[in-house]
Design a protein around this motif. Structure first.
Motif, short mmCIF file in Angstrom:
data_model
loop_
_atom_site.label_atom_id
_atom_site.label_comp_id
_atom_site.label_asym_id
_atom_site.label_seq_id
_atom_site.Cartn_x
_atom_site.Cartn_y
_atom_site.Cartn_z
N SER A 190 0.81 -1.22 0.00
CA SER A 190 0.00 0.00 0.00
C SER A 190 0.85 1.28 0.00
O SER A 190 0.30 2.37 0.07
N LEU A 191 2.17 1.15 -0.09
CA LEU A 191 3.02 2.34 -0.01
C LEU A 191 2.72 3.35 -1.12
O LEU A 191 2.59 4.55 -0.82
N PRO A 192 2.60 2.97 -2.40
CA PRO A 192 2.28 3.97 -3.42
C PRO A 192 0.97 4.70 -3.15
O PRO A 192 0.86 5.91 -3.40
N VAL A 193 -0.02 3.97 -2.64
CA VAL A 193 -1.30 4.61 -2.32
C VAL A 193 -1.12 5.62 -1.20
O VAL A 193 -1.63 6.76 -1.27
N ARG A 194 -0.38 5.26 -0.15
CA ARG A 194 -0.17 6.16 0.98
C ARG A 194 0.60 7.41 0.57
O ARG A 194 0.41 8.48 1.14
N LEU A 195 1.47 7.27 -0.44
CA LEU A 195 2.25 8.41 -0.91
C LEU A 195 1.52 9.23 -1.98
O LEU A 195 2.06 10.21 -2.49
N GLY A 196 0.30 8.82 -2.32
CA GLY A 196 -0.50 9.59 -3.27
C GLY A 196 -0.04 9.49 -4.70
O GLY A 196 -0.29 10.40 -5.51
N VAL A 197 0.61 8.39 -5.06
CA VAL A 197 1.12 8.21 -6.42
C VAL A 197 -0.03 7.79 -7.34
O VAL A 197 -0.83 6.93 -6.99
N GLU A 198 -0.09 8.41 -8.52
CA GLU A 198 -1.16 8.12 -9.47
C GLU A 198 -0.85 6.90 -10.34
O GLU A 198 -1.75 6.11 -10.64
N SER A 199 0.39 6.76 -10.80
CA SER A 199 0.73 5.66 -11.69
C SER A 199 2.16 5.19 -11.45
O SER A 199 2.98 5.94 -10.90
N LEU A 200 2.44 3.95 -11.86
CA LEU A 200 3.75 3.35 -11.67
C LEU A 200 4.27 2.86 -13.01
O LEU A 200 3.51 2.51 -13.90
N ARG A 201 5.60 2.80 -13.10
CA ARG A 201 6.20 2.32 -14.34
C ARG A 201 7.35 1.35 -14.05
O ARG A 201 7.20 0.16 -14.09
N TRP A 202 8.51 1.87 -13.70
CA TRP A 202 9.67 1.03 -13.44
C TRP A 202 9.61 0.49 -12.03
O TRP A 202 9.14 1.16 -11.11
N THR A 203 10.11 -0.73 -11.84
CA THR A 203 10.08 -1.38 -10.53
C THR A 203 11.50 -1.69 -10.07
O THR A 203 12.46 -1.56 -10.83
#
Length: 390
Positions: A190-203
């Protein structure tokens, strides 16, 4: 104490082997001490190349050190780079109407008004300012090698990713050197959600094969998700089920990235996962999130007793965060803190906050005042302990 069997024995062996490296981190010496020198990367007007100054924060030429912070332009990988993955939204569009709602403040208006009135009528304001000043001084101390701070837990639902997000945001707010929040929990974290990130690409597993010693900070951050202030996120996955991040990929990613960032906050899997054990062994500071419940206190106390059998600096560099999940947990927190502190670990309490309890992106301006103060103390405590050993 006996070494124990199962995951505790595995952690014991990993820590006893990994901690010999100290600040070296996974895979080699710390923060570019023996990393091959960068090549002639292209210069940028926005950010100096990491080749000037050896790549250690606090030294001349370290990227962004002591300079005005500017958001780096998007970096377009050249033809020789890996094929770029497609961008993937963090929250499915079909769920937007369900999960996206107006966030509420961490405490009620009446509580905020009462606190403001007490501040006017009492002399506590000066003490509050003095405490904030002392905390800020700790958080802004220069470092000669990047700090790796691993956040984990021994059970789910303890607020681990929330604590990692709060720490990363706090360090980015107070510090001038770049901050990386690295997700090492690919299982629908849930870290991206908690940080308010809209989209992801590279991992993380992809970055491990991409970042090269001759790349500048500007090049590297082109593969990361930019956050407010001087911080970036590297997710463990794009949210797909079944995606794995093995310990070797994690080690390669950290070794490749550590020279660029003054502080790395690592959101690990729940123990006894393999990547979590590797991250803990190499970290300068360790955060163990646990719910402020009888079950959480009991299990955490058992783990801390076991940790007493490890090299002394392991438990001395560990901070337990008791997260209040409900307004009135019915637990004697003072007694719980005293009992856990007796093991040699540091203990901090993250008070109940309506804004955090509601889930979704964390808006620091909506946190309750006690929460903001507790997070700052926690960040300063972890950072101070991460420097004491070195």
């Amino acid at each position: 104490m006996p070494n124990g069997d199962g995951w505790q024995g595995d952690v014991l062996r990993d820590l006893r082997g990994g901690v010999q490296q100290g600040a070296q981190g996974p895979g080699g010496p710390a923060y570019g001490a023996s990393t091959p020198g960068p090549g002639p990367a292209a210069q940028s007007a926005q950010a100096p190349d990491a080749a000037h100054g050896g790549g250690a924060p606090g030294q001349a030429g370290y990227p962004y050190q002591g300079q005005e912070q500017q958001a780096p332009a998007a970096y377009a990988p050249g033809p020789q780079s890996h094929n770029a993955p497609g961008s993937r939204p963090v929250v499915d569009k079909e769920l937007d109407g369900v999960v996206r709602r107006k966030p509420q403040h961490g405490e009620s208006f009446a509580t905020r008004a009462a606190r403001a009135l007490r501040r006017i009528l009492a002399s506590s304001a000066a003490r509050e300012v003095a405490g904030i000043t002392r905390t800020a001084e700790v958080l802004q101390r220069p470092v000669t090698t990047g700090r790796q701070i691993a956040v984990t837990s021994i059970r789910g639902g303890s607020g681990k990713s929330t604590v990692a997000a709060l720490l990363g945001t706090t360090y980015a707010h107070y510090r001038q050197d770049p901050v990386l929040v690295l997700e090492a929990d690919p299982a629908l974290g849930s870290l991206p959600v908690r940080l308010g990130v809209e989209s992801l690409r590279w991992t993380a597993s992809e970055i491990a094969d991409i970042v090269k010693p001759d790349m500048s900070l500007l090049d590297v951050t082109g593969y990361l998700v930019q956050l407010p202030d001087n911080a970036w996120l590297l997710p463990a996955s794009q949210g797909q089920i079944g995606v794995m991040l093995d310990s070797r990929a994690y080690e390669r990613a950290v070794v490749a990235l550590r020279r660029y960032f003054g502080v790395m906050v690592i959101d690990c899997e729940t123990l006894p996962a393999e990547v979590a054990r590797v991250a803990l062994a190499a970290a300068h500071g360790r955060v163990l999130a646990t719910p402020a419940t009888p079950e959480g206190i009991t299990s955490t106390y058992s783990v801390l007793q076991w940790m007493q059998g490890l090299p002394p600096h392991v438990i001395a560099g560990t901070v337990v965060v008791l997260t209040e999940l409900v307004p009135h947990p019915g637990l004697d927190l003072d007694e719980a803190v005293q009992k856990l502190t007796s093991t040699g670990a540091s203990v901090q309490v993250l008070p109940y906050d309506r804004h955090l309890a509601a889930g979704g992106p964390v808006h620091t301006e909506l946190l309750a005042q006690p929460t903001r103060e507790a997070v700052a103390r926690l960040a300063a405590d972890v950072f101070h302990l991460s420097q004491k050993r070195h």
